[in-house]
Design a protein around this motif. Structure first.
Motif, PDB file in Angstrom:
ATOM      1  N   LEU A  99      46.455  42.411  31.835  1.00 45.90           N
ATOM      2  CA  LEU A  99      45.467  41.601  32.553  1.00 45.90           C
ATOM      3  C   LEU A  99      44.095  42.266  32.512  1.00 45.90           C
ATOM      4  N   GLN A 100      44.047  43.590  32.592  1.00 42.55           N
ATOM      5  CA  GLN A 100      42.777  44.301  32.485  1.00 42.55           C
ATOM      6  C   GLN A 100      42.146  44.041  31.117  1.00 42.55           C
ATOM      7  N   HIS A 101      42.957  44.021  30.086  1.00 49.39           N
ATOM      8  CA  HIS A 101      42.456  43.718  28.747  1.00 49.39           C
ATOM      9  C   HIS A 101      41.826  42.325  28.705  1.00 49.39           C
ATOM     10  N   VAL A 102      42.471  41.359  29.330  1.00 54.80           N
ATOM     11  CA  VAL A 102      41.934  39.992  29.376  1.00 54.80           C
ATOM     12  C   VAL A 102      40.609  39.972  30.127  1.00 54.80           C
ATOM     13  N   VAL A 103      40.557  40.667  31.274  1.00 54.22           N
ATOM     14  CA  VAL A 103      39.317  40.724  32.059  1.00 54.22           C
ATOM     15  C   VAL A 103      38.198  41.361  31.226  1.00 54.22           C
ATOM     16  N   THR A 104      38.497  42.472  30.583  1.00 53.10           N
ATOM     17  CA  THR A 104      37.490  43.170  29.782  1.00 53.10           C
ATOM     18  C   THR A 104      37.000  42.290  28.630  1.00 53.10           C
ATOM     19  N   SER A 105      37.906  41.657  27.925  1.00 55.17           N
ATOM     20  CA  SER A 105      37.533  40.793  26.807  1.00 55.17           C
ATOM     21  C   SER A 105      36.703  39.608  27.282  1.00 55.17           C
ATOM     22  N   ARG A 108      33.197  40.684  28.199  1.00 53.77           N
ATOM     23  CA  ARG A 108      32.375  40.870  26.993  1.00 53.77           C
ATOM     24  C   ARG A 108      31.890  39.532  26.443  1.00 53.77           C
ATOM     25  N   LEU A 109      32.761  38.543  26.483  1.00 49.57           N
ATOM     26  CA  LEU A 109      32.364  37.215  26.010  1.00 49.57           C
ATOM     27  C   LEU A 109      31.341  36.574  26.944  1.00 49.57           C
ATOM     28  N   ARG A 110      31.451  36.840  28.228  1.00 51.41           N
ATOM     29  CA  ARG A 110      30.431  36.359  29.170  1.00 51.41           C
ATOM     30  C   ARG A 110      29.086  36.993  28.848  1.00 51.41           C
ATOM     31  N   GLU A 111      29.083  38.283  28.570  1.00 53.99           N
ATOM     32  CA  GLU A 111      27.834  38.981  28.209  1.00 53.99           C
ATOM     33  C   GLU A 111      27.245  38.409  26.921  1.00 53.99           C
ATOM     34  N   LEU A 112      28.106  38.122  25.945  1.00 48.30           N
ATOM     35  CA  LEU A 112      27.641  37.482  24.717  1.00 48.30           C
ATOM     36  C   LEU A 112      27.021  36.128  25.039  1.00 48.30           C
ATOM     37  N   ALA A 113      27.671  35.353  25.873  1.00 48.81           N
ATOM     38  CA  ALA A 113      27.171  34.021  26.233  1.00 48.81           C
ATOM     39  C   ALA A 113      25.816  34.116  26.922  1.00 48.81           C
ATOM     40  N   GLU A 114      25.646  35.131  27.757  1.00 48.49           N
ATOM     41  CA  GLU A 114      24.359  35.309  28.434  1.00 48.49           C
ATOM     42  C   GLU A 114      23.258  35.650  27.426  1.00 48.49           C
ATOM     43  N   ARG A 115      23.558  36.534  26.486  1.00 46.25           N
ATOM     44  CA  ARG A 115      22.572  36.876  25.453  1.00 46.25           C
ATOM     45  C   ARG A 115      22.268  35.679  24.562  1.00 46.25           C
ATOM     46  N   ALA A 116      23.305  34.943  24.200  1.00 47.99           N
ATOM     47  CA  ALA A 116      23.131  33.779  23.331  1.00 47.99           C
ATOM     48  C   ALA A 116      22.275  32.720  24.025  1.00 47.99           C
ATOM     49  N   MET A 141      35.462  32.106  34.409  1.00 45.55           N
ATOM     50  CA  MET A 141      36.684  32.850  34.102  1.00 45.55           C
ATOM     51  C   MET A 141      36.642  34.265  34.672  1.00 45.55           C
ATOM     52  N   VAL A 142      35.540  34.976  34.482  1.00 44.85           N
ATOM     53  CA  VAL A 142      35.445  36.340  35.004  1.00 44.85           C
ATOM     54  C   VAL A 142      35.521  36.326  36.528  1.00 44.85           C
ATOM     55  N   SER A 143      34.883  35.353  37.161  1.00 42.14           N
ATOM     56  CA  SER A 143      34.893  35.300  38.631  1.00 42.14           C
ATOM     57  C   SER A 143      36.295  35.051  39.179  1.00 42.14           C
ATOM     58  N   ARG A 144      37.172  34.459  38.378  1.00 44.08           N
ATOM     59  CA  ARG A 144      38.556  34.224  38.813  1.00 44.08           C
ATOM     60  C   ARG A 144      39.489  35.356  38.394  1.00 44.08           C
ATOM     61  N   LEU A 145      39.242  35.908  37.213  1.00 42.38           N
ATOM     62  CA  LEU A 145      40.140  36.935  36.695  1.00 42.38           C
ATOM     63  C   LEU A 145      40.011  38.264  37.430  1.00 42.38           C
ATOM     64  N   GLU A 146      38.805  38.669  37.778  1.00 38.10           N
ATOM     65  CA  GLU A 146      38.632  39.958  38.463  1.00 38.10           C
ATOM     66  C   GLU A 146      39.393  40.003  39.789  1.00 38.10           C
ATOM     67  N   PRO A 147      39.259  38.995  40.659  1.00 38.16           N
ATOM     68  CA  PRO A 147      40.055  39.026  41.899  1.00 38.16           C
ATOM     69  C   PRO A 147      41.561  38.928  41.628  1.00 38.16           C
ATOM     70  N   LEU A 148      41.938  38.208  40.587  1.00 40.40           N
ATOM     71  CA  LEU A 148      43.354  38.096  40.234  1.00 40.40           C
ATOM     72  C   LEU A 148      43.921  39.465  39.855  1.00 40.40           C
ATOM     73  N   LEU A 149      43.171  40.222  39.073  1.00 40.32           N
ATOM     74  CA  LEU A 149      43.593  41.573  38.710  1.00 40.32           C
ATOM     75  C   LEU A 149      43.694  42.449  39.949  1.00 40.32           C
ATOM     76  N   SER A 150      42.710  42.380  40.820  1.00 38.16           N
ATOM     77  CA  SER A 150      42.741  43.179  42.054  1.00 38.16           C
ATOM     78  C   SER A 150      43.944  42.815  42.909  1.00 38.16           C
ATOM     79  N   GLU A 151      44.203  41.529  43.045  1.00 41.75           N
ATOM     80  CA  GLU A 151      45.344  41.077  43.848  1.00 41.75           C
ATOM     81  C   GLU A 151      46.664  41.529  43.232  1.00 41.75           C
ATOM     82  N   TYR A 152      46.790  41.368  41.929  1.00 43.40           N
ATOM     83  CA  TYR A 152      48.022  41.783  41.261  1.00 43.40           C
ATOM     84  C   TYR A 152      48.237  43.285  41.418  1.00 43.40           C
ATOM     85  N   THR A 153      47.190  44.056  41.204  1.00 39.59           N
ATOM     86  CA  THR A 153      47.284  45.512  41.313  1.00 39.59           C
ATOM     87  C   THR A 153      47.666  45.928  42.723  1.00 39.59           C
TER      88      THR A 153
END
Length: 163
Positions: A99-105, A108-116, A141-153
């Protein structure tokens, strides 16, 4: 059939099942799914040569699959004290690592989208709309995945702390 033989058959069947289903679901080669199943079910760390033999794979293929599993957060590579060769094992926190890998990826795609979006400011309305939609998607997606990772952990840690 003896219980030991049934256990070996069940093990081999699960490794093949992982190859088929995890590989397909994750977009991995079937061999990576088989390696994941093998390492998840292994009670002991395995050398690359052991993985190669168990998977009936070339050294290059086994090495590539372990790199993929490490990058995806499920497997770790380390050297045991006094040993020459690295070994691989399923991480104790493999699902959190995945799940951390998904959050990190996704981050990164969010950062790309912001630059684009910034770089596309002078583009046509349709192009800007598509870039904005990409940015909004990855922000969501990032706003949902980060809390999901925290909750799972936290849930996982509370289970391991209890006697």
């Amino acid at each position: 059939m003896s219980q030991a033989a049934e256990s070996v058959d069940a093990h081999d069947a699960l490794v093949e099942e992982f190859g088929l289903h995890i590989g397909r679901a994750m977009g991995w080669p079937r061999m990576a799914g088989r390696a994941a199943g093998l390492l998840m079910l292994s009670e002991e760390p395995m050398t690359l040569a052991q993985l190669q033999d168990a998977l009936d794979a070339s050294k290059g293929s086994a090495s590539e699959m372990t790199r993929l599993l490490i990058a995806n957060g499920t497997v770790e590579r380390y050297k045991e004290a006094g040993q020459r060769h690295y070994v691989y094992r399923w991480r104790n926190d493999a699902w959190a690592g995945c799940l951390q890998h998904v959050v990190t990826s996704t981050t990164r795609l969010r950062e790309l989208a912001e630059r684009a979006r910034e770089q596309g400011a002078g583009m046509s309305a349709m192009q800007r709309d598509r870039l904005n939609e990409m940015r909004e998607y990855y922000q969501f997606m990032v706003s949902r995945l980060e809390p999901l990772l925290s909750e799972y952990t936290a849930t996982r840690e509370s289970r391991t702390v209890q006697p």
